[in-house]
Design an enzyme around this catalytic site. Structure first.
Site, PDB file in Angstrom:
ATOM      1  N   ARG A 117      -0.534  -7.352 -24.058  1.00 38.97           N
ATOM      2  CA  ARG A 117      -1.094  -6.034 -24.391  1.00 38.97           C
ATOM      3  C   ARG A 117      -0.771  -5.670 -25.840  1.00 38.97           C
ATOM      4  NH1 ARG A 117      -4.618  -6.449 -21.386  1.00 38.97           N
ATOM      5  NH2 ARG A 117      -3.725  -8.499 -21.142  1.00 38.97           N
ATOM      6  N   LYS A 134     -14.304 -10.439 -23.576  1.00 44.33           N
ATOM      7  CA  LYS A 134     -15.015 -10.724 -22.328  1.00 44.33           C
ATOM      8  C   LYS A 134     -16.217  -9.808 -22.113  1.00 44.33           C
ATOM      9  CE  LYS A 134     -13.086  -8.648 -18.878  1.00 44.33           C
ATOM     10  NZ  LYS A 134     -12.385  -8.216 -17.672  1.00 44.33           N
ATOM     11  N   THR A 135     -16.030  -8.504 -22.312  1.00 47.14           N
ATOM     12  CA  THR A 135     -17.129  -7.559 -22.066  1.00 47.14           C
ATOM     13  C   THR A 135     -18.291  -7.827 -23.008  1.00 47.14           C
ATOM     14  OG1 THR A 135     -15.484  -5.926 -21.387  1.00 47.14           O
ATOM     15  CG2 THR A 135     -17.695  -5.116 -21.832  1.00 47.14           C
ATOM     16  N   ASP A 170     -17.382  -9.775 -12.580  1.00 48.59           N
ATOM     17  CA  ASP A 170     -16.282  -9.599 -13.528  1.00 48.59           C
ATOM     18  C   ASP A 170     -14.948  -9.641 -12.780  1.00 48.59           C
ATOM     19  OD1 ASP A 170     -15.019  -9.141 -15.920  1.00 48.59           O
ATOM     20  OD2 ASP A 170     -15.356  -6.979 -15.924  1.00 48.59           O
ATOM     21  N   GLU A 171     -13.869 -10.014 -13.479  1.00 49.79           N
ATOM     22  CA  GLU A 171     -12.509 -10.076 -12.901  1.00 49.79           C
ATOM     23  C   GLU A 171     -12.511 -10.879 -11.597  1.00 49.79           C
ATOM     24  OE1 GLU A 171     -10.168  -9.187 -14.691  1.00 49.79           O
ATOM     25  OE2 GLU A 171     -10.579  -7.367 -15.810  1.00 49.79           O
ATOM     26  N   GLN A 191      -4.099 -13.736 -15.292  1.00 49.00           N
ATOM     27  CA  GLN A 191      -3.951 -12.282 -15.221  1.00 49.00           C
ATOM     28  C   GLN A 191      -4.188 -11.751 -13.804  1.00 49.00           C
ATOM     29  OE1 GLN A 191      -5.324  -9.944 -18.811  1.00 49.00           O
ATOM     30  NE2 GLN A 191      -6.439 -11.840 -19.223  1.00 49.00           N
TER      31      GLN A 191
END
Length: 683
Positions: free
Chosen positions: A582, A29-30, A204-205, A235
């Site tokens: 994770r 994503k980043t 973001d998020e 998430q």
């Protein structure tokens, strides 16, 4: 752009109009966000026309540094609250504040609110103060003004508090969003200025936005519609902070004509972990459909271990970590759990195995305030002279003995060359001048110690007695936000005592306290690799080659507080999904059949989430076998439900499972064979 996969490139190439990037866990994503900003700059768009908003300073710093490395330009990347502060610094005059306003922290805000309570004749009782503070914060995050609040005393106190803040030319942390939205909504010229300043806005998020953040974003892009939102509703795990995952689900309604790009290729985990996680999250109904996949191959199956006790569960975790320590550094391994209280058995076992660990985002179990408070009470039970423990416990709860009075008591004991507790008895007998309230407070403390010393109790019983007789639980209730966590920690301390007594049949209270002191005083080195212990919430955004995900039981994960509503249960499933995704290579899911709750063994049921993971992705590492197998139509006997008839058999993540009809209850139940101890029914 050659570094991007086709979906990532489609997102990064986007220029005008609304775009929603549904970025699955580990999907880069980043990288997409920074490449998109770089692409805008390559098109000649000024860096000052671009705004990127994140949720943490760390994420903002990372984004700025990546852009600087790629294009050697500075782009405004900041948190929502930093953005609000920037806008208010420039334009708050329209709301009647000075631009040199102060930003009050939590302590400053509570002091101001305390004055409001006293002015309203409500005293300054800590529990009410926390309740009102929380109510005001919730109202601001939901953009509810004092005039819109109907319930008292919140309505009156919220208005008084805001008035006093303005008189002080101050804002609190929530005002950085609340007042910013108010400013933009009420003043068109200010609104237009900021809508025309940033022509390209990245959020973001997005699934973690609350009402104030969501509204602020919508206002800023209302003219040009150039919003680039990145997030993943699967998430969204912060509803308790006010986050509303529905904001991302209605993106296409909010911004007609919006494009949606799915990032489903995962660069973190094996396909087995991803397929199992996909299967789990598909049980949620409120989500965008997507399936994570990887080019990294299937990898090994997910290990499942159902222990008979928390200790056995922790031993299994330590054994797995030791096994993988030849392959991975300890820093690349983690143990996850749902609540902070669950760390205790893992800390004990890792210490015993000399495996260094770090508690991430929390405090080591034996260093937690409530644990240290109760242990200090226990030290006072066996000591007349422990001054540190005396000073720690004398006002738990408050007994009217202020700092000046306690200084006099300590000085008096030193002059008389007496231990502190005997001197307190002398003080009550007239050796010191005390007010009626001070006399009553000191007397109640001395009597409490006397009563505890007289009783011949086991250590876990003594802990329960300390908590009950001291009124400590009521003291903890004053802070409603932390009460549940602290109560669970005391429960865990009692479980530790019970476990210790079982292992040390002739053990004494001094020996117990000595062992815990040795554990809590072990120095944590900052330069050596350590296994990371953390709650599921703290695991978000992290990744590890080896993950042990513990405590997959009903009432823990899903948590008991979330089981009553579909929405609560779906958030717990998302939390489980976050924990599983994770893991990069090795994932272990564990549960225990019994846990200590207030000094007793409580039977636990495996989490429903385990049953939602297909058996094909699971390798059962549990020591117990499944016993006798039965066929369709067989009559069996179950200790709790009586006679039943086998209707169906199938495999789940927990092994062989039967669908059994029980005539006495007229109900069918799914029963896991290896837990149920079924036997043939003899008519």
């Amino acid at each position: 752009m050659q570094q991007l996969n086709p979906q990532q490139q489609a997102a990064a190439d986007h220029v005008e109009g609304p775009l929603l990037v549904l970025a699955g866990a580990g999907s880069g994503k980043t990288r997409v966000v920074t490449h998109r900003i770089a692409h805008l700059i390559d098109l000649g768009i000024l860096p000052t026309d671009i705004l990127a908003v994140t949720f943490t300073n760390k994420a903002a710093d990372e984004m700025r540094s990546r852009i600087r490395a790629m294009k050697n330009v500075q782009v405004l990347a900041c948190t929502f609250h930093s953005l609000g502060a920037r806008i208010l610094r420039e334009s708050i005059g329209a709301l009647g504040y000075g631009r040199d306003f102060a930003i009050y922290d939590e302590e400053d805000s509570e002091k101001l609110l305390k004055g409001c309570l006293e002015q309203a004749g409500l005293g300054s009782e800590k529990g009410l103060l926390k309740e009102i503070r929380g109510g005001i914060s919730t109202a601001k995050n939901n953009l509810v003004s004092p005039e819109q609040v109907t319930e008292e005393p919140l309505c009156k106190l919220y208005g008084m508090y805001q008035k006093k803040l303005k008189e002080c030319n101050a804002v609190d942390f929530d005002d950085l969003l609340y007042l910013t939205v108010k400013l933009l909504q009420e003043h068109e010229h200010v609104r237009t200025e900021y809508q025309e300043r940033w022509l390209f806005v990245l959020i973001d998020e997005y699934q973690d936005t609350n009402m104030a953040q969501y509204t602020l974003a919508k206002i800023l892009v209302a003219k040009h519609g150039n919003i680039f939102a990145v997030g993943d509703p699967d998430q969204s795990i912060y509803s308790w902070r006010g986050a509303k995952y529905q904001n991302i689900l209605r993106f296409e309604n909010d911004f007609p004509g919006a494009k949606v790009v799915l990032l489903e290729q995962n660069y973190r985990s094996t396909n087995t972990i991803l397929q199992a996680s996909n299967a789990l999250i598909e049980h949620n109904t409120t989500r965008y459909e997507k399936k994570l996949w990887s080019e990294g191959g299937p990898g090994e199956k997910i290990g499942l271990f159902v222990a008979t006790s928390e200790r056995e569960e922790a031993e299994f975790a330590a054994q797995r970590i030791s096994k993988h320590s030849t392959e991975f550094p300890l820093d690349d391994m983690a143990i996850f759990y749902r609540t902070n209280a669950q760390s205790r058995p893992f800390e004990d076992v890792l210490l015993a195995h000399r495996i260094p660990y770090t508690i991430v985002g929390g405090v080591s179990f034996y260093s937690r305030r409530e644990v240290k408070d109760v242990l200090a009470f226990l030290r006072m039970v066996i000591s007349d002279a422990d001054l540190v423990s005396f000073l720690r416990t004398i006002n738990l709860p408050k007994r009217g003995l202020g700092a000046a009075t306690l200084d006099k008591i300590v000085e008096g004991a030193e002059r008389a060359e007496m231990a502190i507790v005997p001197f307190c008895r002398e003080a009550l007998a007239g050796a010191m001048k005390l007010s009626a309230k001070q006399t009553e407070g000191l007397k109640s403390y001395v009597q409490l110690l006397g009563g505890l010393r007289e009783k011949k109790l086991k250590i876990h019983e003594l802990i329960a007695e300390v908590i009950a007789e001291s009124g400590y639980m009521n003291y903890l209730r004053e802070d409603a936000e932390t009460f549940q966590d602290r109560k669970e920690n005391l429960d865990e301390l009692m479980g530790k005592a019970t476990e210790w007594e079982e292992e040390n049949k002739n053990g004494t209270l001094p020996q117990f306290l000595e062992e815990l002191s040795l554990r809590s005083n072990i120095e944590e080195s900052t330069h050596i690799p350590t296994v990371k212990l953390m709650t599921l919430h703290n695991s978000k955004g992290l990744e590890f080659s080896v993950v042990v995900f513990a405590g997959l039981e009903e009432e823990l994960c899903p948590h008991i507080n979330s089981q009553d509503t579909d929405e609560g249960l779906e958030e717990e499933r998302r939390l489980c999904y976050v924990g599983m995704t994770r893991a990069k290579q090795h994932l272990y899911l564990t549960a225990s059949r019994y846990r200590f709750f207030w000094g007793t063994h409580k039977p636990m049921r495996p989490s429903r989430f385990l049953k939602e993971i297909p058996a094909e992705f699971i390798h059962d590492l549990s020591r117990s076998n499944q016993g006798t197998t039965f066929s369709l139509g067989d009559k069996v006997y179950h200790q709790q439900f009586g006679m039943g008839i086998i209707q169906q058999s199938f495999d789940t993540a927990l092994g062989l499972t039967y669908e059994i009809y029980f005539p006495d209850t007229e109900m069918s139940r799914s029963i896991v064979a290896r837990f149920a101890k079924l036997r043939t029914y003899d008519e």
